[in-house]
Design a protein around this motif. Sequence first.
Motif, short mmCIF file in Angstrom:
data_model
loop_
_atom_site.label_atom_id
_atom_site.label_comp_id
_atom_site.label_asym_id
_atom_site.label_seq_id
_atom_site.Cartn_x
_atom_site.Cartn_y
_atom_site.Cartn_z
N ALA A 33 0.84 -1.05 -0.03
CA ALA A 33 -0.03 0.04 0.24
C ALA A 33 0.81 1.10 -0.42
CB ALA A 33 -0.88 -0.31 0.55
N PHE A 34 0.45 2.29 -0.24
CA PHE A 34 0.58 3.90 0.10
C PHE A 34 0.56 4.38 1.18
CE2 PHE A 34 0.26 8.44 -0.08
CZ PHE A 34 1.54 8.83 -0.54
N SER A 99 -4.75 -1.98 -1.32
CA SER A 99 -4.79 -0.60 -2.30
C SER A 99 -4.17 -0.02 -2.87
CB SER A 99 -4.45 0.48 -0.40
OG SER A 99 -5.31 1.68 -0.85
N MET A 100 -2.91 0.91 -3.19
CA MET A 100 -2.50 0.92 -4.04
C MET A 100 -1.67 0.05 -4.91
SD MET A 100 0.91 3.87 -4.80
CE MET A 100 2.02 2.72 -3.79
N LYS A 125 -9.80 -0.12 -4.38
CA LYS A 125 -11.03 -0.63 -6.25
C LYS A 125 -10.39 0.05 -7.40
CE LYS A 125 -10.48 4.97 -3.82
NZ LYS A 125 -9.93 4.58 -2.85
N MET A 156 -2.62 9.91 7.72
CA MET A 156 -3.50 9.12 7.10
C MET A 156 -3.27 7.87 6.99
SD MET A 156 -1.59 7.97 3.27
CE MET A 156 -2.55 6.78 2.97
N LEU A 160 -6.06 4.78 7.78
CA LEU A 160 -5.43 3.21 7.56
C LEU A 160 -5.50 1.95 8.27
CD1 LEU A 160 -1.73 4.44 6.40
CD2 LEU A 160 -3.38 3.85 5.20
N MET A 195 -1.13 7.53 -8.66
CA MET A 195 -2.25 7.20 -8.13
C MET A 195 -3.42 8.56 -9.11
SD MET A 195 -2.35 5.72 -4.29
CE MET A 195 -1.52 6.92 -3.37
#
Length: 272
Positions: A33-34, A99-100, A125, A156, A160, A195
């Motif tokens: 993920a990011f 995620s990312m 997504k 974040m 998260l 992104m």
Amino acid sequence: MTTGQVPAGSTTQALEVVNLRDGHGLPLVLLHAFPLDHRMWASAVDAMPGDFTVLAPDLHGMGRAPDGPRTPGLEASADAVVSAVRAAGYDRAVVAGLSMGGYVAMAIAERHPGFVAGLGLLDTKSTADAPEARLNRLRVAHQVEAERDTTAVLGMVATLVGDTTRAEQPRIVPLVESWIRAQRADGVAWSQRAMAARPDRTHVIHDVAGPVLVLVGDEDVMSPVSAAEHMVVARRDAELVIVPGAGHLSAVERPAQVAEALADLVARASAH
Ligand code: MLT
């Protein structure tokens, strides 16, 4: 842990593939993920059943990876992951991203369909950003570059990590914060712009030749259960796993449940 590297091609920057576990058969490639790196997979890999190889590159701009090409785009990351895994000796793999990492996994499935033996989409997504979300990413990219550190994305952590994890596993929040602090500002900016530029890839899920896993924490507020259900509609035979008591970082918060679902995906891809 061993590593392999492929030289940069004309359109991609070299990525290093970290070998988190040696094994047999189809490998599992895990995409983080990011704004994190491959270290987020450690506890899930520790809990992973089976004896397949597990590879986990750092994506462009994150961890030990080099910056991506001048024009940010997850397509470059997708191509570089495939090149690096091929250079490590594998023509096909089960590809799973959180995620990312899921955005990159879908770009791999679109650009290298023959490479993908199975697809795992975790807390992610398939849709593109709404205009205001895209603008916010560009604003954050500008801010981290101007400030030359990643403080702007440290907040974040609040979204998260899920509420249950905060209450029951308080060590997770400072751990995730330490991973974010270790990132480079220019890499964070590159990733945000990449992104922001991604298209809707819902159609890609439908076309994957092997099995598809869609997994989401039931407390994920960034890629909620409704986003997972949208992906399952695109692919009716996808397995949907909803992990109780997990937020966006399901693999960090509930590693055993995520490891079991991923091992099952590899088993189904191997039998396909
Ligand atoms: C991630 O966890 O990779 C990010 O939340 C992805 C995003 O910002 O869309």
